[in-house]
Enzyme design. Structure first.
Site, mmCIF file in Angstrom:
data_model
loop_
_atom_site.group_PDB
_atom_site.id
_atom_site.type_symbol
_atom_site.label_atom_id
_atom_site.label_comp_id
_atom_site.label_asym_id
_atom_site.label_seq_id
_atom_site.Cartn_x
_atom_site.Cartn_y
_atom_site.Cartn_z
ATOM 1 N N GLY A 180 28.954 -31.645 7.669
ATOM 2 C CA GLY A 180 27.959 -31.030 8.547
ATOM 3 C C GLY A 180 28.464 -30.787 9.959
ATOM 4 N N GLU A 223 19.951 -28.913 10.398
ATOM 5 C CA GLU A 223 20.832 -29.691 9.540
ATOM 6 C C GLU A 223 21.386 -30.912 10.258
ATOM 7 O OE1 GLU A 223 25.242 -28.950 7.546
ATOM 8 O OE2 GLU A 223 23.763 -27.324 7.547
#
Length: 377
Positions: free
Chosen positions: A363, A242
């Protein structure tokens, strides 16, 4: 071309993505910003072109590619000036879908993964909560065993693709320990599962973001994704993928902002010449470009190390912190050189400025990433 890491196949992939962006995305993105989402048919066309399952198993419609090839795709995709479109795709391919790819059993993959690769089922991953963001161990959503299955209760917040996804990979507490977390597959339409509200954001306007509510959601035992109590480690493992994707997005924003600004300052007349004739502007843009090129090399090095099987949590944490902050520095600097037009909605540099801000937050916030790096010295 990144001579050390690139292959002719990478260049073909870049060209394919660039053609798709030019035809299918950039001419229509303003309308998607108004609508608040990317049309499903666009995602299906990406799936048909093989773009939504590059790293997934070929037997389920994927491409079986490595992390470097996946980075090439993410970087090519991030040449779009519409961050909401980019994140819609990257959540599906790099943040949600890999949970099924890594932890799913044969029956789960057979049921879902082909449709994920084809863009027929769009994915979201539901980890963040109102009181737990980067601190995954702090989540309160819980799942308890009942009648041979599970009952899920809790609330998730800031979930990208949360409104329009079909398939959700949900983290829930399944035991008393701090890390007793498991992952579950929840389909849209399951009784008790609702979108609490669609959230209005400053940027990423063509991406839908939602609060999700799980109120006595009954799911079968077969929807446990991976081993019970191992979800925390699955989440941590996927953070590596990610954060490389988010870093690629940040570098893409830097590249596009610099390209737009170099074109602008060479044409914009001021003080008897162009803005490019002003030494301070030339030197400032040169420095911003130098930082972008250096970050890009670090980005590719991280992806290469993943292909070599290394644990690079420290490197990726540094990369995410560096590029999230750099995107804000570069895009805001470039916006400054556009003057008043850089603050007008529907100009590409203004959109990039809005979209870049969250890259230092989402994130894994910069401060959290630096702590993750520091504790590994």
């Amino acid at each position: 071309m990144n001579q050390i890491y690139d292959t002719p196949e990478h260049e073909l992939l870049r060209d394919q993505v660039a053609r798709f962006l030019a035809k299918e995305v950039e001419p229509h993105g303003d309308r998607w910003e108004e609508q608040g989402c990317v049309p499903r048919e666009v995602l299906r066309r990406m799936g048909a072109a093989g773009m939504l399952g590059l790293v997934f198993e070929p037997e389920y419609g994927g491409g079986g590619a490595d992390a470097l090839t996946n980075l090439v795709f993410a970087e090519a995709l991030s040449q779009s000036t519409f961050g909401g479109f980019i994140i819609t795709v990257l959540v599906h391919t790099d943040m949600a879908g890999p949970h099924l790819h890594h932890a799913g059993n044969a029956a789960q993959k057979d049921k879902y993964l082909r449709q994920v690769c084809a863009g027929e089922k769009i994915c979201a991953v539901a980890i963040t909560e109102p009181g737990a963001g980067s601190d995954v161990a702090g989540i309160r959503t819980n799942a308890r065993r009942e009648d041979g299955g599970w009952v899920l209760n809790g609330t998730k917040m800031f979930i990208t693709n949360g409104v329009h996804a079909d398939l959700y990979f949900v983290a829930a507490r399944t035991g008393p320990g701090k890390r007793d977390i498991s992952m579950f597959i929840v389909e849209k339409g399951t009784p008790g599962f609702t979108v609490g509200r669609a959230l209005k954001k400053t940027g990423w306007l063509s991406s839908d973001t939602a609060e999700l509510v799980f109120d006595g959601v009954r799911i079968p035992a077969a929807n446990l994704l991976g081993e019970e109590g191992k979800g925390f480690y699955s989440v941590m493992k996927n953070f590596q993928t990610e954060r490389i994707a988010l870093a690629a997005m940040a570098v893409g924003h830097c590249q596009q902002a610099l390209k737009l600004t170099l074109d602008h300052v060479r044409q914009r007349q001021a003080f008897g010449g162009t803005l490019w004739d002003q030494q301070v502007i030339r030197q400032r843009l040169s420095m911003l470009d130098a930082k972008t090129r250096a970050a890009r090399q670090f980005l590719y090095h991280c992806a290469w190390r993943v292909t070599q099987g290394h644990d690079i949590v420290q490197d990726v944490s540094m990369l995410k912190a560096l590029t999230g902050e750099l995107a804000n520095e570069v895009v805001q600097g470039c916006q400054q050189f556009h003057g008043g037009m850089g603050y007008i909605r529907e100009t590409a540099v203004e959109r990039l400025w809005r979209d870049a801000r969250v890259l230092a937050i989402g994130g894994g916030a910069t401060e959290v990433m630096l702590e993750e790096a520091a504790k590994r010295y």
